[in-house]
Structures are given as structure tokens and as C-alpha cells.
Design an enzyme around this catalytic site. Structure first.
Site, mmCIF file in Angstrom:
data_model
loop_
_atom_site.group_PDB
_atom_site.id
_atom_site.type_symbol
_atom_site.label_atom_id
_atom_site.label_comp_id
_atom_site.label_asym_id
_atom_site.label_seq_id
_atom_site.Cartn_x
_atom_site.Cartn_y
_atom_site.Cartn_z
ATOM 1 N N ILE A 105 0.796 -1.211 -0.016
ATOM 2 C CA ILE A 105 -0.152 -0.039 -0.080
ATOM 3 C C ILE A 105 0.829 1.427 0.036
ATOM 4 O O ILE A 105 1.946 1.228 0.423
ATOM 5 C CB ILE A 105 -0.904 -0.046 0.977
ATOM 6 C CG1 ILE A 105 -2.137 0.949 1.132
ATOM 7 C CG2 ILE A 105 -0.269 0.118 2.709
ATOM 8 C CD1 ILE A 105 -3.364 0.741 1.970
ATOM 9 N N CYS A 106 0.364 2.443 -0.549
ATOM 10 C CA CYS A 106 1.028 3.654 -0.551
ATOM 11 C C CYS A 106 -0.288 4.742 -0.247
ATOM 12 O O CYS A 106 -1.154 4.230 0.136
ATOM 13 C CB CYS A 106 2.038 3.950 -1.872
ATOM 14 S SG CYS A 106 1.031 4.036 -3.294
ATOM 15 N N ARG A 107 -0.062 6.074 -0.945
ATOM 16 C CA ARG A 107 -0.977 6.789 -0.847
ATOM 17 C C ARG A 107 -2.401 6.738 -1.794
ATOM 18 O O ARG A 107 -3.308 6.709 -1.295
ATOM 19 C CB ARG A 107 -0.426 8.386 -1.083
ATOM 20 C CG ARG A 107 -1.493 9.401 -1.029
ATOM 21 C CD ARG A 107 -1.242 10.278 0.125
ATOM 22 N NE ARG A 107 -2.323 11.567 -0.117
ATOM 23 C CZ ARG A 107 -3.496 11.622 0.041
ATOM 24 N NH1 ARG A 107 -4.138 10.188 0.041
ATOM 25 N NH2 ARG A 107 -4.321 12.626 0.030
ATOM 26 N N MET B 276 -3.982 4.106 0.685
ATOM 27 C CA MET B 276 -4.416 4.684 1.825
ATOM 28 C C MET B 276 -5.577 5.512 1.851
ATOM 29 O O MET B 276 -6.471 5.878 2.790
ATOM 30 C CB MET B 276 -3.413 5.428 2.706
ATOM 31 C CG MET B 276 -2.092 4.627 3.212
ATOM 32 S SD MET B 276 -2.452 3.435 4.544
ATOM 33 C CE MET B 276 -2.979 4.525 6.114
ATOM 34 N N GLY C 221 -1.729 4.625 -4.858
ATOM 35 C CA GLY C 221 -1.294 3.431 -5.644
ATOM 36 C C GLY C 221 -0.326 3.246 -6.791
ATOM 37 O O GLY C 221 -0.048 2.227 -7.080
#
Length: 108
Positions: free
Chosen positions: A58-60, A86, A62
Site C-alpha cells: 500500500i501507498c498513498r 491509504m 497506488g
């Protein structure tokens, strides 16, 4: 092999979640129990990753997790991109996050 995108609601309970955001993003708010491995550190942190488990990256939003999963799957890991990152986890679905700085957690 093309990486699969997984909805935040399809992540199994207790699954290994790898957060590839930067330090300041992690400190502001992250998933409790996730492993923090910034994208740039991924190649040097392979020993920290769960070798025998599926990983949900996961990141902010994608972009970074998409690149991380492409790299991980090329190198033999079972990794899945968390669609929406996120933003989807916390803002869209209201799933809880924690902070490292004692302040109200938020997604930056």
C-alpha cells in the site's frame, strides 16, 4: 506476471501489509501492524519481508505500490497491489490508522 489489484476490503485478516510510503507519510498515519519499507529501500530490505506469505502493498494512492508489486513479483514474491491505497483504506472505507507522533493520525 501481472500484479493483481486487491480492494482494501479483500485483504485477509492478519495479512502482511507493506507500506511503501516515505517516513513523514508513515509517521502521520499508517495501518496498525503494517511493515514500513519505503519504496526506495525495498531492494535492500528483502530480509525484512515475509518470504512465505502473501504481501499486500500500500501507498498513498497506488502509484508506488504498483511499482513495488511489479518489482516484488519479478523477484519471486507473492505481492498484491492495494487499489486506492491509504486514501481507500482510511478516507473511503473508514478503516483505522495510527500515528507515530502522538497526534491525530491522518493520510498525507
Amino acid at each position: 506476471m501481472d500484479e493483481e489489484a486487491v480492494s482494501v476490503n479483500d485483504i485477509p485478516e492478519g495479512a502482511a501489509i507493506i507500506d511503501v510510503r516515505e517516513d513523514d507519510e508513515w509517521e502521520a498515519g499508517h495501518i496498525d501492524g503494517a511493515l514500513h519499507v519505503p519504496l526506495g529501500d525495498l531492494p535492500t530490505r528483502l530480509d525484512d519481508l515475509p518470504l512465505d506469505d502473501d504481501m499486500y502493498v500500500i501507498c498513498r494512492t497506488g502509484g508506488r505500490s504498483h511499482r513495488a508489486v511489479a518489482w516484488l513479483t519479478t523477484n519471486g514474491f507473492d505481492a498484491y497491489h492495494v487499489a486506492g491505497g491509504m486514501g481507500s483504506w482510511n478516507l473511503d472505507n473508514g478503516k483505522p490508522i495510527v500515528s507515530e507522533n502522538g497526534q491525530e493520525p491522518w493520510v498525507m
